[in-house]
Design a protein around this motif. Structure first.
Motif, short mmCIF file in Angstrom:
data_model
loop_
_atom_site.label_atom_id
_atom_site.label_comp_id
_atom_site.label_asym_id
_atom_site.label_seq_id
_atom_site.Cartn_x
_atom_site.Cartn_y
_atom_site.Cartn_z
N LEU A 34 1.33 -8.53 6.55
CA LEU A 34 0.74 -8.19 7.59
C LEU A 34 -0.56 -8.41 7.58
CD1 LEU A 34 2.91 -4.80 8.24
CD2 LEU A 34 2.96 -6.69 9.40
N GLY A 35 -1.15 -8.81 6.91
CA GLY A 35 -2.53 -8.85 6.64
C GLY A 35 -3.44 -7.76 6.16
N PHE A 36 -2.84 -7.00 5.74
CA PHE A 36 -3.72 -5.79 5.36
C PHE A 36 -4.66 -5.74 4.32
CE2 PHE A 36 0.07 -2.68 6.45
CZ PHE A 36 -0.14 -2.87 7.80
N ASP A 37 -6.08 -5.60 4.32
CA ASP A 37 -7.16 -5.43 3.64
C ASP A 37 -6.91 -4.39 2.48
OD1 ASP A 37 -8.09 -3.32 4.77
OD2 ASP A 37 -9.72 -4.35 5.62
N ALA A 38 -7.48 -4.25 1.57
CA ALA A 38 -7.44 -2.98 0.60
C ALA A 38 -7.56 -1.60 1.21
CB ALA A 38 -8.28 -3.29 -0.80
N THR A 39 -8.56 -1.49 1.91
CA THR A 39 -8.88 -0.25 2.63
C THR A 39 -7.40 0.21 3.51
OG1 THR A 39 -10.96 -0.40 3.02
CG2 THR A 39 -10.10 0.88 4.19
N MET A 40 -6.91 -0.94 4.13
CA MET A 40 -5.68 -0.68 5.22
C MET A 40 -4.55 -0.25 4.20
SD MET A 40 -4.79 -0.04 8.32
CE MET A 40 -5.71 -0.98 9.38
N GLN A 41 -4.39 -1.13 3.22
CA GLN A 41 -3.38 -0.91 2.19
C GLN A 41 -3.38 0.47 1.72
OE1 GLN A 41 -3.39 -3.71 -1.08
NE2 GLN A 41 -2.87 -5.32 0.35
#
Length: 111
Positions: A34-41
């Motif tokens: 889904l292309g999540f960056d570390a913050t979104m993860q």
């Protein structure tokens, strides 16, 4: 481009495998897809876990692994409530099993 939910992606990941996957590895593949960056993860991991728990397509296995429910029999994925040993609960949470004494102590303390 079509939108896929986190659980739809997880279903696709598990469908390509022959056995269950440890939660952290599954989450890594879902968040990468889904292309999540570390913050979104960090923001989405609890939501993902909750959605897995509620989605009837998935089942939780031993050792924090998840798999498709369709691959497992009912007996593999369910625990009879009568099979749960109360003594194990009591030992883990420090209950000595004497509920009546505890209730009496509370009532005496109120006066």
């Amino acid at each position: 481009m079509t939108y896929q939910s986190m659980t739809d992606v997880a279903h696709n990941v598990l469908a390509k495998r022959k056995k269950g996957v440890e939660f952290n590895k599954l989450w890594g593949e879902v968040s990468d897809t889904l292309g999540f960056d570390a913050t979104m993860q960090q923001r989405k991991i609890a939501q993902f876990y909750t959605e897995l728990m509620l989605d009837t397509r998935f089942t939780s296995l031993e050792d924090n692994k998840w798999d498709l429910r369709s691959r497992h029999s009912y007996n593999e994925t369910h625990i009879e409530i009568l099979d749960i040993d109360d003594d194990d609960f009591d030992e883990e949470f420090g209950d000595d099993g004497d509920e009546e004494d505890g209730k009496r102590d509370l009532v005496e303390d109120e006066y």
